[in-house]
Design an enzyme around this catalytic site. Structure first.
Site, PDB file in Angstrom:
ATOM      1  CG  HIS A  57      -1.763   1.202   1.352  1.00 39.93           C
ATOM      2  ND1 HIS A  57      -2.845   1.447   0.527  1.00 39.93           N
ATOM      3  CD2 HIS A  57      -1.672   2.275   2.197  1.00 39.93           C
ATOM      4  CE1 HIS A  57      -3.398   2.603   0.854  1.00 39.93           C
ATOM      5  NE2 HIS A  57      -2.702   3.129   1.882  1.00 39.93           N
ATOM      6  NE  ARG A  73       0.008  -2.669  -5.749  1.00 42.78           N
ATOM      7  CZ  ARG A  73      -0.772  -3.731  -5.685  1.00 42.78           C
ATOM      8  NH1 ARG A  73      -1.875  -3.687  -4.958  1.00 42.78           N
ATOM      9  NH2 ARG A  73      -0.453  -4.824  -6.340  1.00 42.78           N
ATOM     10  CB  ALA A 112       7.323 -22.490 -23.360  1.00 40.46           C
ATOM     11  NE  ARG A 134      15.597  -9.435 -13.202  1.00 39.06           N
ATOM     12  CZ  ARG A 134      15.313  -8.142 -13.100  1.00 39.06           C
ATOM     13  NH1 ARG A 134      14.441  -7.585 -13.905  1.00 39.06           N
ATOM     14  NH2 ARG A 134      15.918  -7.401 -12.191  1.00 39.06           N
ATOM     15  N   GLY A 151      10.293  -9.027 -17.880  1.00 36.88           N
ATOM     16  CA  GLY A 151      10.248 -10.051 -16.856  1.00 36.88           C
ATOM     17  C   GLY A 151      10.639  -9.517 -15.488  1.00 36.88           C
ATOM     18  N   GLY A 153      11.233 -12.006 -12.868  1.00 36.12           N
ATOM     19  CA  GLY A 153      11.924 -13.088 -12.173  1.00 36.12           C
ATOM     20  C   GLY A 153      11.085 -13.790 -11.130  1.00 36.12           C
TER      21      GLY A 153
END
Length: 452
Positions: free
Chosen positions: A247, A250, A359, A403, A414, A416
């Protein structure tokens, strides 16, 4: 016999031991009384009949011709073929008739030599009884009667005479008692084991049954429940902390993105502002996925139900197949069947979806998903023909925030956390997951889940 109520495990074992010992002692005391091979008093009706027979025999011998020994010999040989045998001795124990060595008679004489209290004892198949006083020619003799024992030996005598049968009966009698004892003794341990397995699956629930039974297990169960409560409090505190952090983070992230949007509107597009907006968006996504991972680890045992593989993954695989086609790639999978699975449907769907979408993202143009039912487990293999992962990093890709290539992940967005979320979901369902090099040239992810 009802066992006294004892709370200690050792107390229960001690009580059962003494109960077993009492049964053995009572058996040993009762069996000799029932064994006809031991010396017994003659029952009153039989004693009266034998006494009267002794008097009748004495009168017949007294009225017969010949010397005393001749008459005694005639009588002792006359009744043998009828299943009876008479023996005559002097009051001093000298055998008058029949002549010869008779171990059973001599043994019985040493134990029963008083006509006032006749006894009986079984020797092989002959029941020896006596002595009975008879008066012949002003001479008192003792008469012993042996009759052929036609009744089969009692069952317990047959058992005692045969060691193998005795061992077999002992096992048949003791096995149920020992099985019951083992079940009673191990029941609290099995409860504790089941509770530990539930905790290993992420089900942190207090079980009041653990605090029942012997005092040793009650103490262990109470300590276990206290540990579960402490873990619940710790996880709850962690969850609240993450929620508060989410919270708090953000709010400034939202203001940062709003400020970036206003700056772009006033000054136009620029690489710097776009980079700020991209990183803010990635940070917000990372926080969201981190919270999802935390909630999964805490609440994975909730909302579990029985389902099957086709219901769980068919729609997801069809959607992924369509998305792969939009990217110019091909996704294929082996037919699904109604293999039964018990777990949280959302987590199971998310676990496979994360791997399949990875994938599709990193594969060049080909993705294959294979399902294999091994009887007790469902094995799922996902292959792609991308660049793959170095062998030295195959185990590390399931760690949060790990990563393989920072440049590639940044360009692809991404965080990770995708494979970490998958690994957590699979582990919470008592499954396994590992990575290896794919025959297609890229990465292979293999997951196994238990079937019900």
């Amino acid at each position: 016999m009802k066992l006294p109520r004892v709370s200690s495990l050792y107390g229960r074992i001690f009580a059962i031991f003494w109960l077993t010992l009492l049964i053995v002692v009572v058996t040993l005391l009762v069996l000799p009384v029932l064994d006809p091979r031991t010396q017994h008093t003659i029952p009153e009706p039989q004693l009266k009949r034998l006494t009267e027979s002794a008097q009748e025999i004495a009168e017949k011998i007294d009225h017969a011709d010949g010397s005393l020994r001749t008459r005694l010999k005639r009588f002792t040989e006359h009744d043998r073929h009828r299943g009876h045998q008479l023996y005559f001795t002097t009051t001093d124990g000298e055998v008058l008739s029949p002549q010869g060595r008779n171990k059973a008679l001599r043994n019985f004489i040493t134990m029963a030599d008083s006509p006032a209290s006749p006894k009986q004892k079984l020797y092989g198949r002959w029941m020896m009884a006596g002595p009975f006083a008879v008066q012949l020619q002003d001479q008192q003799l003792l008469m012993y009667v042996a009759r052929f024992w036609r009744e089969p030996p009692p069952f317990f005598i047959q058992i005692l005479d045969k060691p193998f049968q005795l061992l077999l009966v002992t096992m048949l009698v003791s096995t149920p008692l020992l099985l019951w004892l083992a079940w009673v003794v191990t029941l609290p341990a099995r409860r504790l084991q089941a509770a530990a397995e539930r905790v290993a699956r992420g089900e942190f629930e207090v079980d009041p049954k653990l605090e029942s039974g012997p005092s040793e297990f009650r103490q262990a169960g109470a300590s276990f429940n206290q540990m579960v409560e402490a873990i619940n409090q710790m996880i709850g505190g962690q969850q609240r902390l993450l929620s508060d952090i989410s919270h708090e983070l953000r709010s400034p992230l939202t203001r940062l993105r709003m400020a970036t949007a206003l700056a772009q509107r006033k000054q136009g597009q620029s690489k710097e502002l776009s980079r700020i907006d991209t990183e803010a968006e990635r940070l917000e996504q990372m926080i969201s996925e981190l919270l999802e991972l935390s909630r999964m680890q805490v609440n994975s045992h909730e909302h579990r139900e029985s389902s099957d593989a086709q219901t769980l993954w068919f729609d997801m695989l069809e959607d992924a197949k369509f998305e792969a086609e939009q990217c110019g790639k091909k996704l294929s999978y082996t037919p699904l069947a109604a293999w039964p699975i018990h777990g949280n449907p959302n987590l199971l769907i998310s676990a496979l979806e994360n791997v399949v979408r990875n994938a599709i993202k990193y594969g060049h143009d080909r993705v294959e998903v294979a399902f294999d039912n091994t009887g007790k487990q469902l094995c799922i293999t996902i292959d792609d023909n991308g660049d793959g992962v170095p062998d030295s990093e195959l185990e590390a890709i399931f760690r949060p925030f790990y990563r393989v290539s920072t440049a590639r992940d940044r360009s692809s967005g991404g965080t990770g956390l995708g494979l970490a979320i998958t690994e957590s979901a699979v582990r919470q369902h008592s499954g396994t997951i590992n990575a290896s090099r794919s025959p297609l040239g890229g990465l292979r992810i293999t997951m196994t889940l238990p079937l019900i």
